[in-house]
Design a protein around this motif. Structure first.
Motif, mmCIF file in Angstrom:
data_model
loop_
_atom_site.group_PDB
_atom_site.id
_atom_site.type_symbol
_atom_site.label_atom_id
_atom_site.label_comp_id
_atom_site.label_asym_id
_atom_site.label_seq_id
_atom_site.Cartn_x
_atom_site.Cartn_y
_atom_site.Cartn_z
ATOM 1 N N UNK A 68 0.825 -1.217 0.000
ATOM 2 C CA UNK A 68 0.000 0.000 0.000
ATOM 3 C C UNK A 68 0.859 1.267 0.000
ATOM 4 N N UNK A 69 1.963 1.247 0.741
ATOM 5 C CA UNK A 69 2.822 2.436 0.777
ATOM 6 C C UNK A 69 3.413 2.706 -0.605
ATOM 7 N N UNK A 70 3.768 1.648 -1.315
ATOM 8 C CA UNK A 70 4.326 1.831 -2.663
ATOM 9 C C UNK A 70 3.278 2.472 -3.578
ATOM 10 N N UNK A 71 2.014 2.071 -3.413
ATOM 11 C CA UNK A 71 0.945 2.664 -4.227
ATOM 12 C C UNK A 71 0.795 4.153 -3.906
ATOM 13 N N UNK A 72 0.830 4.485 -2.620
ATOM 14 C CA UNK A 72 0.742 5.907 -2.213
ATOM 15 C C UNK A 72 1.909 6.680 -2.826
#
Ligand code: KIV
Length: 271
Positions: A68-72
């Motif tokens: 999820x952090x990579x998507x953000x």
């Protein structure tokens, strides 16, 4: 491109201006949150509840946080992006905590990590900050300890408040650049805020903190059944989404969508 926020700049806001923080878990909302001008976005492990549908944050894995952090980060936000360290990624020992924090930064491009706990986590915080990774602490109702607490009640009432004051000082000494204070009495949050020289970010901790954080899905009304007292709902997107989806389904059923304007003919270039 405007410069990105740094942990040092966020820390320097203490006593100058209040710090708004919101959680964020994906690319689309990261773009919107960043457009709204938040200095800090938190990829919280609350994604276990809000996005993955778990009852607690305990099942959330390091891989989930990284995903999820990579998507953000693909939204290239100007905000400082802080990523929660999930259950068991920092509790085993300080070395393992540093390895997990390092993975979060290397595999996502995020700027900082957050981890729960005071005296129990101080070694891990110190190890991670000594490696040059900014750390946000988290005290009070720390959801990864829900089984120990026996629920999501207010923490730090009575003498337990003194322990939280000491914990906040320990986190500051260990190098944390800010501390989330969750669901503690407002006078205690004010006391901690006065005591430490790093910003406190409250959630259910009253107005006396240096900043406030709320969960995106709570602010926007995306999970209408969940509304604790400390949440203010700024929109009712849950209802808006259902209404839009019903209209779409109805138009498919009655044949009014797609209309001629949504169809292509033989010659026209398709933009
Ligand atoms: O996981 C989270 O969203 C959090 C905030 C509520 C502080 O830790």
């Amino acid at each position: 491109m405007a410069k990105r926020w740094t942990a040092r700049q966020v820390r320097a806001l203490k006593g100058k201006e209040r710090i708004p923080v919101v959680t964020c878990y994906d690319w689309a909302f990261a773009r919107l949150c960043d457009e709204a001008g938040f200095p800090v976005l938190l990829v919280g492990d609350s994604l276990g509840n809000t996005v993955l549908g778990h009852e607690t944050t305990i099942p959330v894995r390091l891989e989930d946080m990284i995903h999820h952090a990579a998507a953000v980060m693909r939204a290239r936000p100007k905000a400082l992006v802080v990523v929660d360290m999930p259950f068991l990624s920092f509790q085993v020992n300080a070395e393992k905590a540093l390895e997990a924090a390092g993975r979060i930064l290397q595999e996502t491009g995020a700027d900082a990590v957050k981890l729960e706990g005071g005296h129990r986590s101080a070694d891990a915080v110190q190890k991670i900050t000594e490696a040059g990774i900014p750390v946000m602490g988290h005290l009070g109702l720390t959801p990864q300890s829900v089984l120990e607490f026996g629920g999501y009640g207010v923490q730090g009432r009575g003498p337990a408040g003194n322990i939280l004051v000491d914990d906040a000082c320990l986190l500051e000494d260990a190098g944390a650049f800010s501390i989330v204070l969750e669901k503690i009495p407002a006078p205690l949050a004010e006391r901690i805020t006065r005591k430490v020289s790093i910003p406190t970010i409250g959630i259910g901790a009253g107005v006396g903190c240096d900043g406030q954080v709320l969960v995106l899905h709570d602010i926007l009304g995306l999970v209408p059944a969940f509304k604790p007292r400390f949440v203010k709902r700024y929109a009712d997107l849950g209802a808006t989404v259902v209404e839009a989806l019903i209209r779409y389904a109805t138009e498919v059923r009655d044949g009014s969508f797609p209309g001629p304007e949504h169809a292509y003919d033989e010659e026209e270039e398709s933009p």
